[in-house]
Design an enzyme around this catalytic site. Structure first.
Site, PDB file in Angstrom:
ATOM      1  N   HIS A  27      -2.070  -0.470  -9.974  1.00 51.36           N
ATOM      2  CA  HIS A  27      -1.028  -1.390  -9.242  1.00 51.36           C
ATOM      3  C   HIS A  27       0.179  -1.149  -9.184  1.00 51.36           C
ATOM      4  CE1 HIS A  27      -3.768  -4.365  -7.715  1.00 51.36           C
ATOM      5  NE2 HIS A  27      -4.417  -4.325  -9.062  1.00 51.36           N
ATOM      6  N   ARG A  60     -11.459   7.038   3.323  1.00 48.41           N
ATOM      7  CA  ARG A  60     -12.215   7.279   2.213  1.00 48.41           C
ATOM      8  C   ARG A  60     -12.871   5.885   2.141  1.00 48.41           C
ATOM      9  NH1 ARG A  60      -7.137   9.465  -0.113  1.00 48.41           N
ATOM     10  NH2 ARG A  60      -7.668  11.325  -1.420  1.00 48.41           N
ATOM     11  N   ARG A 110     -14.789   9.563   6.316  1.00 50.44           N
ATOM     12  CA  ARG A 110     -15.674  10.464   5.482  1.00 50.44           C
ATOM     13  C   ARG A 110     -16.757   9.674   4.833  1.00 50.44           C
ATOM     14  NH1 ARG A 110     -12.699  12.553   0.111  1.00 50.44           N
ATOM     15  NH2 ARG A 110     -13.029  10.327  -0.662  1.00 50.44           N
ATOM     16  N   GLU A 123     -13.665  21.458  -0.178  1.00 49.33           N
ATOM     17  CA  GLU A 123     -12.972  21.032  -1.529  1.00 49.33           C
ATOM     18  C   GLU A 123     -13.690  21.779  -2.809  1.00 49.33           C
ATOM     19  OE1 GLU A 123     -12.923  16.789  -1.782  1.00 49.33           O
ATOM     20  OE2 GLU A 123     -14.968  16.345  -1.188  1.00 49.33           O
ATOM     21  N   ASN A 128      -7.123  18.366  -3.389  1.00 52.04           N
ATOM     22  CA  ASN A 128      -7.104  17.583  -4.688  1.00 52.04           C
ATOM     23  C   ASN A 128      -8.508  18.056  -5.576  1.00 52.04           C
ATOM     24  OD1 ASN A 128      -5.251  16.118  -3.823  1.00 52.04           O
ATOM     25  ND2 ASN A 128      -6.589  14.354  -3.645  1.00 52.04           N
ATOM     26  N   ASP A 129      -9.789  18.175  -4.890  1.00 48.11           N
ATOM     27  CA  ASP A 129     -10.664  18.763  -5.793  1.00 48.11           C
ATOM     28  C   ASP A 129     -10.818  20.263  -5.413  1.00 48.11           C
ATOM     29  OD1 ASP A 129     -12.241  16.621  -6.799  1.00 48.11           O
ATOM     30  OD2 ASP A 129     -12.749  15.905  -4.890  1.00 48.11           O
ATOM     31  N   ARG A 142      -8.951  16.810 -12.833  1.00 45.89           N
ATOM     32  CA  ARG A 142      -7.703  16.240 -11.794  1.00 45.89           C
ATOM     33  C   ARG A 142      -7.148  15.252 -12.430  1.00 45.89           C
ATOM     34  NH1 ARG A 142     -10.452  14.398  -6.103  1.00 45.89           N
ATOM     35  NH2 ARG A 142      -8.680  13.076  -6.149  1.00 45.89           N
ATOM     36  N   CYS A 184      -6.285  17.234   3.876  1.00 43.79           N
ATOM     37  CA  CYS A 184      -6.065  15.772   3.701  1.00 43.79           C
ATOM     38  C   CYS A 184      -6.051  15.392   2.255  1.00 43.79           C
ATOM     39  CB  CYS A 184      -7.412  15.071   4.279  1.00 43.79           C
ATOM     40  SG  CYS A 184      -9.124  15.481   3.613  1.00 43.79           S
TER      41      CYS A 184
HETATM   42  C1  PEP Z   1      -9.684  15.943  -2.133  1.00 44.50           C
HETATM   43  O1  PEP Z   1     -10.174  16.159  -2.927  1.00 44.50           O
HETATM   44  O2  PEP Z   1      -8.524  16.299  -1.907  1.00 44.50           O
HETATM   45  C2  PEP Z   1      -9.716  14.663  -1.220  1.00 44.50           C
HETATM   46  C3  PEP Z   1      -8.939  14.504  -0.211  1.00 44.50           C
HETATM   47  O3  PEP Z   1     -10.587  13.627  -1.642  1.00 44.50           O
HETATM   48  P1  PEP Z   1     -10.455  12.720  -2.888  1.00 44.50           P
HETATM   49  O4  PEP Z   1      -9.124  12.781  -3.223  1.00 44.50           O
HETATM   50  O5  PEP Z   1     -10.768  11.497  -2.260  1.00 44.50           O
HETATM   51  O6  PEP Z   1     -11.405  13.288  -3.773  1.00 44.50           O
HETATM   52 MG    MG Z   2     -12.303  15.044  -3.096  1.00 45.99          MG
END
Ligand code: PEP
Ligand code: MG
Length: 564
Positions: free
Chosen positions: A195, A298, A334, A424, A447-448, A458, A495
């Site tokens: 939060h 998402r 997604r 990803e 990110n992934d 992560r 993204c």
């Molecule tokens: C990612 O993995 O970069 C992504 C955008 O999806 P999430 O962060 O929701 O896993």
């Molecule tokens: Mg992801």
């Protein structure tokens, strides 16, 4: 996450920066939580009802106070407070307290034990649920303080400006803080989706979470320099240079506030700038920014606390809220990315040794195809009536093979939807030439992609030096994806969080990325930065960072080349 002593006599404490910005002000600590009662001597049987009445009165007072506060604020703050009131009034929690009281525990201990039961349950669920335990402990502490007649724990009154410090801020604390007095927030615990982080983003207050126990040495009134982009809190910083840093940041913030899209480089190369959202509310916030549409919705975030699968019509109603915020623009939705750090009760497998490498995202369709089919039906239903200038693009998370891409694209086309895949998993990037012919677009989830390329969780604070999207290994995979994107005329978006970093956005543009999707608050910063460079420079910087040895060198080199 660590403390570094510098030769200049300054010390910096490093956490996870969640909102960029520079602030310099005295530290203010949130009023401490009450000490928790130990299990005591049992209450006589005839006094137990009275204990529960004490508890009920205290809980009702706390709920009433929070509800009153909810009426004085707006937007997310009001929602957060109302949700907290709901938790204080939660029947399951109150029933557990009653049961504990009936077993002979005094009201205070009964409340502590009941809360612990729910905390354990949430922690076992993991991921986003685990981050909600702060909320539970917060209401417990408020009720205990009330039972004892002590002042409510939480925010003190701040005269002038202050940097707010806390172990973790509760939703109720963050919802009422006044940005006229609080210039930054730093917490020992918490995560990027806590939060604290959500409210800091909403108020656009520099914010650092997970800064670790080194924070406890900072005393109230001590001036500190906070850099939300770097995630650092500096002690003993030179006052004059700190004030200069704050002024420079404010100047840049003013330029960003003036920026108007659509995004292009200084020589006119267009890059589509989009927003990442989790629900209809976030989409409405995004619609108030310069974002040209939604680059990542998402969907799983809309169902985190849903225990049974919503019907097609129910899902469509949820998706429509996001579409309605952008009636004349592109929305990339997604399909459910359930599993691992985003457990969904009705979709996630109960036990997996290694959930990040497990049955998550599109993989779930192998055993439970109906879930995916129904979701796509719901997306198609929600998208009905959207015009040509409001395309609906659908992408699947965690695609790893050509046959997965082909399979997913087929399902989308059967429903008249534009089909894409997230890139990803490193395999998907390396096999771009096999995947893309089946798809209308791809979007790189850095990110992934970073997590899997670097084989580093992560969510692990210890491995943050590896899970950094500036890692040249990750950027090389982005480059390969863009190369194939250009050859096959397939749009390649990004993204992941990388798209929110203005300097990295220039690098990604240089690599050939055609759209960038980031948190609403990051959109203008990225657009303003792109406007300062031409495409040739972006390409030059991209080539240079690909040839560095690691993330820090890559970042530094880009900073030098782009900012001088
Ligand atoms: C990612 O993995 O970069 C992504 C955008 O999806 P999430 O962060 O929701 O896993
Ligand atoms: Mg992801």
């Amino acid at each position: 996450m660590g403390e570094v002593h510098h030769a200049s006599g300054t010390t910096s404490i490093k956490g996870t920066g969640v909102v960029a910005g520079v602030a310099y002000a005295p530290a203010v600590w949130v009023r401490p939580r009450p000490a928790l009662p130990e299990i005591g001597t049992p209450v006589a049987e005839d006094a137990r009802d009275q204990q529960f009445e004490r508890f009920t009165a205290a809980a009702d007072t706390v709920a009433g106070r929070l509800a009153q506060r909810a009426e004085t604020v707006e937007g997310v703050a009001a929602e957060v407070l109302t949700a907290t009131v709901g938790m204080v009034n939660d029947r399951g929690w109150r029933r557990t307290v009653k049961k504990n009281v009936a077993e002979g525990h005094p009201a205070e201990y009964a409340a502590v034990a009941a809360t612990q039961k729910f905390v354990d349950m949430f922690e076992a669920a993991g991921g986003v649920m685990a981050e909600r335990t702060t909320d539970l402990k917060d209401i417990r502490d408020r009720v205990i303080a009330e039972l004892r007649g002590e002042p409510e724990p939480g925010l003190p009154d701040i005269a002038g400006e202050g940097v707010l410090f806390a172990d973790d801020l509760s939703p109720a604390d963050t919802a009422t803080l006044d940005p006229a007095h609080v210039v930054a927030m730093v917490t020992e615990l918490g995560g990027p989706t806590s939060h604290t982080a959500i409210i800091a983003r909403q108020l656009n207050l520099p914010c650092i979470v997970a800064a670790g126990p080194a924070l406890r040495d900072i005393v109230a009134g001590e001036p500190v320099l906070v850099d939300g982009a770097l995630g650092t809190v500096t002690r003993n910083a030179d006052e004059e240079s700190s004030r200069t840093a704050v002024a420079q940041f404010r100047e840049r913030a003013a330029v960003i506030a003036q920026w108007r899209g659509p995004a292009r480089t200084s020589d006119g190369h267009r890059v589509q700038l989009l927003a990442n959202v989790a629900d209809g509310n976030a989409a409405r916030v995004a619609a108030g920014t310069q974002a040209e549409g939604i680059g990542l919705y998402r969907t799983e975030m809309s169902f985190l606390s849903t225990s049974t699968e919503p019907t097609v019509e129910e899902q469509a109603a949820v998706y429509r809220k996001v579409f309605d915020a952008f009636p004349d623009s592109k929305v990339v939705i997604r399909t459910l990315d359930a599993g691992s750090d985003k457990p969904i009760a009705y979709a996630t497998l109960a036990e997996e040794e290694n959930p990040a490498l497990g049955v998550r995202g599109l993989r779930m369709a192998r055993d439970n195809e109906g879930l995916l089919l129904r979701q796509l039906d719901a997306v198609a239903l929600a998208a009905e009536g959207r015009g040509e200038d409001a395309p609906t693009w659908v992408m699947a998370p965690m695609v790893a093979t050509e046959s997965e891409a082909e399979y997913f694209a087929g399902l989308c086309r059967e429903r008249g939807l534009t089909a894409g895949a997230m890139i990803e998993v490193p395999a998907a990037a390396l096999m771009s030439d096999r995947l893309m012919p089946h798809l209308d677009f791809v979007s790189i989830g850095t990110n992934d992609l970073t997590q899997y390329t670097m084989a580093a969780d992560r969510l692990s604070p210890q491995l943050a030096y590896l899970t950094d999207p500036w890692q040249p290994a990750v950027l090389r995979l982005v480059k390969e994806t863009c190369r194939v994107g250009e050859l096959t005329a397939t749009p390649v978006g990004v993204c992941g969080e990388a798209a929110a970093d203005p300097l990295l956005a220039c690098v990604l543009t240089g690599l050939g990325v055609t759209s960038l999707s980031a948190a609403s608050t990051a959109v203008a910063g990225v657009g303003a930065q792109l406007a300062t460079v031409d495409l040739a420079t972006c390409r030059e910087v991209a080539a240079a960072v690909l040839d560095t040895s690691g993330a820090d060198t890559a970042r530094e080199l880009a900073r030098e080349m782009l900012l001088g």
